[in-house]
Motif scaffolding. Structure first.
Motif, PDB file in Angstrom:
ATOM      1  N   GLN A  27       0.837  -1.211   0.000  1.00 24.80           N
ATOM      2  CA  GLN A  27       0.000   0.000   0.000  1.00 24.80           C
ATOM      3  C   GLN A  27       0.870   1.259   0.000  1.00 24.80           C
ATOM      4  O   GLN A  27       0.602   2.209  -0.734  1.00 24.80           O
ATOM      5  CB  GLN A  27      -0.939   0.010   1.202  1.00 24.80           C
ATOM      6  N   GLN A  31       1.116   3.960  -3.008  1.00 25.63           N
ATOM      7  CA  GLN A  31       0.871   5.391  -2.807  1.00 25.63           C
ATOM      8  C   GLN A  31       2.058   6.213  -3.305  1.00 25.63           C
ATOM      9  O   GLN A  31       1.882   7.266  -3.912  1.00 25.63           O
ATOM     10  CB  GLN A  31       0.588   5.698  -1.337  1.00 25.63           C
ATOM     11  N   THR A  34       1.827   6.336  -7.016  1.00 25.30           N
ATOM     12  CA  THR A  34       0.758   7.277  -7.386  1.00 25.30           C
ATOM     13  C   THR A  34       1.263   8.709  -7.278  1.00 25.30           C
ATOM     14  O   THR A  34       1.007   9.538  -8.160  1.00 25.30           O
ATOM     15  CB  THR A  34      -0.478   7.065  -6.482  1.00 25.30           C
ATOM     16  N   GLY A 116       0.427   5.004   7.019  1.00 26.88           N
ATOM     17  CA  GLY A 116       1.167   5.462   5.853  1.00 26.88           C
ATOM     18  C   GLY A 116       2.465   6.174   6.163  1.00 26.88           C
ATOM     19  O   GLY A 116       3.065   6.788   5.278  1.00 26.88           O
TER      20      GLY A 116
END
Length: 137
Positions: A27, A31, A34, A116
């Motif tokens: 994840q 990210q 992205t 995160g």
């Protein structure tokens, strides 16, 4: 022979990634990808602003250290001023910090990673990809 500072940082980040569930690492990596794609077609000013933001981003080590210090000092002050039982907080937090230093894992780490919070290496990966875009422009 002792490690150079950048090797010690990388070793610490590798321990954090090894101690993180693979799907959480995926994840975070997704990210990061992205973010890189989002800035690929941006102008130089926007990319420089993002790189500055990445320089200011707190990595997981810094977040752990600041939170541990805050909680340990809070436990110490409350232990001295209110009730000695608060000293258990200081002891617990320092134990977690020691565990993280030795093993690269401690109980707060999975929570921070799910939120995160990235390692310095993960942040730098995005930063250097953006720097490459600057060179192309």
């Amino acid at each position: 022979m002792s490690e150079l500072p950048h090797e010690a940082i990388r070793a610490s980040a590798d321990r954090v990634r090894r101690s993180t569930k693979p799907q959480v690492n995926e994840q975070i990596d997704s990210q990061t990808e992205t973010n890189i794609r989002r800035y690929a077609d941006s102008d130089k000013t926007t990319i420089r602003r993002r790189i500055h933001g990445l320089d200011e981003e707190w990595d997981v080590e810094r977040v752990l250290e600041v939170n541990a210090s805050t909680l340990a000092l809070t436990g110490l002050v409350l232990g001295m001023a209110v009730n000695r039982k608060w000293l258990y907080l200081t002891g617990g937090v320092l134990t977690f910090l020691l565990q993280h230093g030795l093993q690269g894992w401690c109980p707060p780490l999975p929570v921070l990673r799910r939120l995160g919070i990235r390692t310095r290496g993960e942040i730098d990966r995005e930063k250097y990809a953006l720097k490459a875009f600057l060179e192309e422009k």
